[in-house]
Write a protein that holds these residues in place. Structure first.
Motif, PDB file in Angstrom:
ATOM      1  N   HIS A  38       1.063  -1.387  -0.013  1.00 45.77           N
ATOM      2  CA  HIS A  38      -0.043   0.314   0.276  1.00 45.77           C
ATOM      3  C   HIS A  38       0.527   1.042  -0.290  1.00 45.77           C
ATOM      4  O   HIS A  38       0.314   2.169  -0.104  1.00 45.77           O
ATOM      5  N   CYS A  39       2.387   0.956  -0.199  1.00 46.23           N
ATOM      6  CA  CYS A  39       2.695   2.453  -0.032  1.00 46.23           C
ATOM      7  C   CYS A  39       4.189   2.166  -0.748  1.00 46.23           C
ATOM      8  O   CYS A  39       4.167   1.323  -1.475  1.00 46.23           O
ATOM      9  N   CYS A  40       4.934   3.046  -0.809  1.00 48.88           N
ATOM     10  CA  CYS A  40       6.204   3.058  -1.610  1.00 48.88           C
ATOM     11  C   CYS A  40       7.501   2.553  -0.994  1.00 48.88           C
ATOM     12  O   CYS A  40       7.469   2.030   0.061  1.00 48.88           O
ATOM     13  N   GLU A  88       5.545   3.107  -5.725  1.00 47.79           N
ATOM     14  CA  GLU A  88       4.119   1.823  -5.972  1.00 47.79           C
ATOM     15  C   GLU A  88       3.412   2.707  -6.346  1.00 47.79           C
ATOM     16  O   GLU A  88       3.038   2.796  -6.846  1.00 47.79           O
ATOM     17  N   HIS A  98      -2.783   8.352  -0.815  1.00 51.24           N
ATOM     18  CA  HIS A  98      -2.420   8.734   0.328  1.00 51.24           C
ATOM     19  C   HIS A  98      -0.580   9.668   0.024  1.00 51.24           C
ATOM     20  O   HIS A  98      -0.288   9.378  -0.869  1.00 51.24           O
ATOM     21  N   HIS A 100       3.180  11.023   2.284  1.00 51.15           N
ATOM     22  CA  HIS A 100       3.385  10.406   3.235  1.00 51.15           C
ATOM     23  C   HIS A 100       4.432  11.701   4.168  1.00 51.15           C
ATOM     24  O   HIS A 100       4.345  12.793   4.511  1.00 51.15           O
TER      25      HIS A 100
END
Ligand SMILES: [Zn+2]
Ligand SMILES: [Zn+2]
Length: 147
Positions: A38-40, A88, A98, A100
């Motif tokens: 879900h993130c990088c 991502e 989203h 960061h």
């Protein structure tokens, strides 16, 4: 694996096929790994995780697949100011959109989302007459580093 996640993997596979990219072990391994994110991650982190699951993919292949996915707008580059490019998955219709927050002391990167922030950015862009994409990165020291 949630529904949105497997949808991303399916649409990534389809776009790669339509883009004329042949199926390959490296491509499938990178897509499957990213589908769970879900993130990088940096290319190096992707490479390390694939190796840990015994799906060794050379770092050059990891970069090549990531660039193909960026071209197809299935993956976005995330720059948080430490000189490393992270990647991502981009979900259709902004699902999982989203931002960061980065701890400049320990280097931890966390995801956050905020509806009020989104509305404020949209109304600002509208006032400026733009249809705009945006990125927001907060920098600071996390609670662990301050204690
Ligand atoms: Zn992220
Ligand atoms: Zn946003």
């Amino acid at each position: 694996m949630g529904q949105a996640v497997s949808d991303w993997a399916a649409s990534a596979g389809e776009a790669l096929r339509e883009g004329g990219y042949r199926r390959g072990g490296a491509r499938r391994a990178v897509v499957e790994l990213l589908a769970d994110q879900h993130c990088c991650l940096t290319a190096q982190e992707i490479h390390d995780r694939l190796r840990a699951t015994r799906r060794g993919v050379g770092i050059a292949s990891v970069y090549r697949v990531l660039e193909q996915l960026v071209q197809l707008e299935l993956v976005q580059r995330v720059e948080i100011g430490d000189g490393m490019t992270r990647y991502e998955p981009v979900h259709p219709d902004g699902v999982h959109h989203h931002h960061h927050v980065v701890c400049d002391d320990c280097g931890k990167v966390e995801a956050f989302s905020d509806d009020a922030l989104e509305r404020a950015i949209d109304s600002t862009a509208g006032r400026l007459g733009y249809e705009a994409r945006h990125e927001v990165v907060l920098h600071g020291a996390c609670a662990d580093c301050r204690s």
